[in-house]
Write a protein that holds these residues in place. Structure first.
Motif, PDB file in Angstrom:
ATOM      1  N   PRO A 105       0.666  -1.529  -0.503  1.00  0.00           N
ATOM      2  CA  PRO A 105      -0.290  -0.079  -0.396  1.00  0.00           C
ATOM      3  C   PRO A 105       0.755   1.430   0.069  1.00  0.00           C
ATOM      4  CG  PRO A 105      -1.152  -1.593   1.303  1.00  0.00           C
ATOM      5  CD  PRO A 105       0.561  -2.196   1.497  1.00  0.00           C
ATOM      6  N   THR A 106       1.682   1.438   0.534  1.00  0.00           N
ATOM      7  CA  THR A 106       2.657   2.580   0.934  1.00  0.00           C
ATOM      8  C   THR A 106       3.256   2.514  -0.714  1.00  0.00           C
ATOM      9  OG1 THR A 106       4.535   1.252   1.860  1.00  0.00           O
ATOM     10  CG2 THR A 106       2.733   2.869   3.396  1.00  0.00           C
TER      11      THR A 106
ATOM     12  N   ILE B  61       2.899   1.732  -3.521  1.00  0.00           N
ATOM     13  CA  ILE B  61       1.500   2.376  -4.785  1.00  0.00           C
ATOM     14  C   ILE B  61       1.760   3.767  -3.929  1.00  0.00           C
ATOM     15  CG2 ILE B  61      -0.715   2.424  -5.744  1.00  0.00           C
ATOM     16  CD1 ILE B  61       0.968  -0.080  -5.900  1.00  0.00           C
ATOM     17  N   GLU B  62       1.735   3.982  -3.010  1.00  0.00           N
ATOM     18  CA  GLU B  62       1.261   5.892  -2.958  1.00  0.00           C
ATOM     19  C   GLU B  62       3.233   6.693  -3.661  1.00  0.00           C
ATOM     20  OE1 GLU B  62      -1.797   6.959  -2.578  1.00  0.00           O
ATOM     21  OE2 GLU B  62      -2.118   5.027  -2.381  1.00  0.00           O
ATOM     22  N   GLU B  63       3.939   5.757  -3.130  1.00  0.00           N
ATOM     23  CA  GLU B  63       4.724   6.524  -3.454  1.00  0.00           C
ATOM     24  C   GLU B  63       5.269   6.226  -5.002  1.00  0.00           C
ATOM     25  OE1 GLU B  63       9.245   8.044  -2.306  1.00  0.00           O
ATOM     26  OE2 GLU B  63       6.683   8.341  -1.742  1.00  0.00           O
ATOM     27  N   PHE B  64       4.852   5.676  -5.441  1.00  0.00           N
ATOM     28  CA  PHE B  64       4.798   5.153  -6.769  1.00  0.00           C
ATOM     29  C   PHE B  64       4.228   6.531  -7.485  1.00  0.00           C
ATOM     30  CE2 PHE B  64       5.225   0.437  -7.511  1.00  0.00           C
ATOM     31  CZ  PHE B  64       6.450   0.767  -6.567  1.00  0.00           C
ATOM     32  N   LEU B  65       3.267   7.006  -7.083  1.00  0.00           N
ATOM     33  CA  LEU B  65       1.968   7.706  -6.989  1.00  0.00           C
ATOM     34  C   LEU B  65       2.624   9.034  -6.955  1.00  0.00           C
ATOM     35  CD1 LEU B  65      -1.100   6.287  -6.226  1.00  0.00           C
ATOM     36  CD2 LEU B  65      -0.652   7.247  -8.902  1.00  0.00           C
TER      37      LEU B  65
ATOM     38  N   ARG C  77       5.590   6.696   5.167  1.00  0.00           N
ATOM     39  CA  ARG C  77       4.966   7.447   5.863  1.00  0.00           C
ATOM     40  C   ARG C  77       5.001   8.793   6.907  1.00  0.00           C
ATOM     41  NH1 ARG C  77       0.371   4.073   6.684  1.00  0.00           N
ATOM     42  NH2 ARG C  77       1.127   1.382   6.467  1.00  0.00           N
ATOM     43  N   PRO C  78       4.157   9.827   6.652  1.00  0.00           N
ATOM     44  CA  PRO C  78       3.260   9.924   5.572  1.00  0.00           C
ATOM     45  C   PRO C  78       3.395  10.540   4.189  1.00  0.00           C
ATOM     46  CG  PRO C  78       3.597  12.139   6.776  1.00  0.00           C
ATOM     47  CD  PRO C  78       4.427  11.212   7.628  1.00  0.00           C
TER      48      PRO C  78
ATOM     49  N   GLU D  79      -5.426  -1.575  -9.212  1.00  0.00           N
ATOM     50  CA  GLU D  79      -5.182  -2.309 -10.511  1.00  0.00           C
ATOM     51  C   GLU D  79      -3.785  -2.349 -10.304  1.00  0.00           C
ATOM     52  OE1 GLU D  79      -5.845  -1.377 -14.146  1.00  0.00           O
ATOM     53  OE2 GLU D  79      -7.635  -0.416 -13.475  1.00  0.00           O
ATOM     54  N   GLY D  80      -2.560  -0.887 -10.088  1.00  0.00           N
ATOM     55  CA  GLY D  80      -1.558  -0.758  -9.199  1.00  0.00           C
ATOM     56  C   GLY D  80      -0.926  -2.185  -8.429  1.00  0.00           C
ATOM     57  N   ALA D  81      -2.078  -2.120  -7.215  1.00  0.00           N
ATOM     58  CA  ALA D  81      -1.565  -3.368  -6.031  1.00  0.00           C
ATOM     59  C   ALA D  81      -1.241  -4.907  -6.536  1.00  0.00           C
ATOM     60  CB  ALA D  81      -2.405  -3.598  -5.107  1.00  0.00           C
ATOM     61  N   ALA D  82      -2.238  -5.267  -7.535  1.00  0.00           N
ATOM     62  CA  ALA D  82      -2.864  -6.541  -8.464  1.00  0.00           C
ATOM     63  C   ALA D  82      -1.531  -6.518  -9.407  1.00  0.00           C
ATOM     64  CB  ALA D  82      -3.953  -6.422  -9.531  1.00  0.00           C
TER      65      ALA D  82
END
Length: 402
Positions: free
Chosen positions: A271-272, A274-278, A333-334, A356-359
């Motif tokens: 989860p973190t 994916i947020e960092e890729f974003l 984080r955050p 989709e990103g996590a998958a």
């Protein structure tokens, strides 16, 4: 003091605009863009303006004709949810969210993972694969085509036409690209109108049927024009953000092998990650607003009826918000990045992109072998020069090693 100027059509910014962003932030939160256009660069100001009701998304027809030229793309832009302000926006967004609720999106991780495995198995039989053409482009299109119920035989042409529609979202589209954008809108409108009418006659369990049958609190349906144009927008929004997330995330893993090993060893970081890729390379670098009344930014007053370009990707690297922002940290984080925008116009496809990103990254790392570059990544020159609204990459060759 004269403000620095930032040009969205500077082709030199395509590969790496981040040094330019850094310089703009150092100069202040505000710089000049094109005529009657201001560009906001720092996190606090971008985050505040995303939620400020004194800025809207319903641009005058004259602005849209200046951006893309007169034609079908203009009234398409004026009808879709992203370019409407409350109360029209509120009604449309509620109806579209009813058609594809978060509870449905959350159930898609397994089916999406199976699609990822199919695509990877077919590609890796060749010994290497391309993260863009074998994965980032086809997967979101397959997902959105399945959700909307687009027949298999039509999907390649629908995808091709949708890439032309994507051009309509540029801040300024060169004359040479405008005919394709208008033709893409015209063709897809006719196609989706026929499909929508068939769903009204015989509804299925797909998203297009749900859009056709949705009703607001006063039991009013979408008009046919609203349903067609917003279905087209959902299709585009459902693959554009995710395509870019997958491509830039894969590129980040290839360029940061230690972080790749870290994520492979500890999947609780997904989860973190994916947020960092974003945050690390925003799927879409900018969003635009129109001032409805005067707004102060950085000690200057922006008058009403001015275009404000919010540099999401620059805000995501603001040193005032993110410690060591130029370091990829998959456990960060955050991480309150602004890649999905904010306020009432927060990205409709945000949850689907995350699922989709996590998958994708989960199934990629489930397979044995370390991911390494199999060649140089190839950058895609966009119609407007800048990295919006297209995937920045044309190709990312990937190989696996023991």
């Amino acid at each position: 003091m004269e403000l620095p100027r930032f040009s969205l059509d500077d082709a030199a910014l395509l590969r790496d605009p981040y040094p330019a962003y850094r310089g703009l932030r150092a100069a202040g939160p505000l710089c000049r863009g094109g005529p009657a256009q201001w560009v906001v660069t720092r996190y606090d100001e971008v985050a505040r303006l995303l939620k400020d009701r004194r800025l809207g998304r319903a641009f005058p027809v004259e602005f849209q004709e200046m951006s893309v030229g007169a034609g079908p793309a203009v009234d398409f832009l004026r009808r879709i949810v992203i370019d409407r302000d409350p109360p029209d926006h509120t009604r449309l967004r509620r109806l579209l969210t009813k058609a594809l609720p978060p509870t449905t999106v959350r159930t898609l991780d397994g089916p999406i993972g199976d699609l990822v495995d199919e695509l990877l198995t077919a590609a890796e039989e060749r010994g290497s694969f391309d993260a863009v053409t074998d994965l980032a482009q086809p997967l979101p299109v397959l997902v959105m085509s399945t959700l909307l119920g687009i027949p298999h035989g039509d999907r390649a042409e629908v995808m091709r036409r949708s890439l032309d529609v994507a051009k309509a979202f540029a801040v300024f589209l060169p004359e040479s690209e405008r005919a394709a954008a208008h033709e893409g809108v015209r063709w897809l409108r006719e196609y989706l109108r026929d499909l929508l009418r068939s769903r009204l006659a015989a509804p299925g369990d797909d998203l297009l049927s749900a859009i056709a049958l949705s009703r607001d609190d006063e039991h009013r349906p979408l008009t046919e024009e609203e349903a067609v144009d917003n279905a087209l927008f959902l299709y585009y929004a459902g693959f554009e953000t995710t395509t870019n997330l997958i491509a830039t995330g894969c590129h980040a893993l290839l360029q940061h092998p230690a972080e790749q090993r870290r994520l492979r060893a500890d999947r609780t970081l997904m989860p973190t990650a994916i947020e960092e890729f974003l945050r690390w390379d925003a799927p879409i670098h900018t969003t635009t607003r129109l001032t409805l009344e005067p707004v102060e930014v950085g000690g200057r007053t922006i008058r009403a009826n001015r275009v404000v370009v919010l540099l999401l990707a620059s805000a995501n690297f603001d040193e005032r918000q993110f410690p060591d922002p130029e370091r990829l940290d998959l456990a960060r984080r955050p991480n309150a990045h602004l890649s999905f925008g904010g306020g009432v116009h927060h990205c409709l496809g945000a949850m689907l992109a995350r699922v989709e990103g996590a998958a994708v990254f989960g199934r990629l790392l489930d397979r044995p072998g370390h991911l390494e570059p199999a060649g140089e990544a190839e950058w895609r020159p966009s119609a407007a020069g800048f990295r919006f609204p297209y995937c920045a990459f044309r190709s990312i060759p990937v190989a696996r090693t023991d």
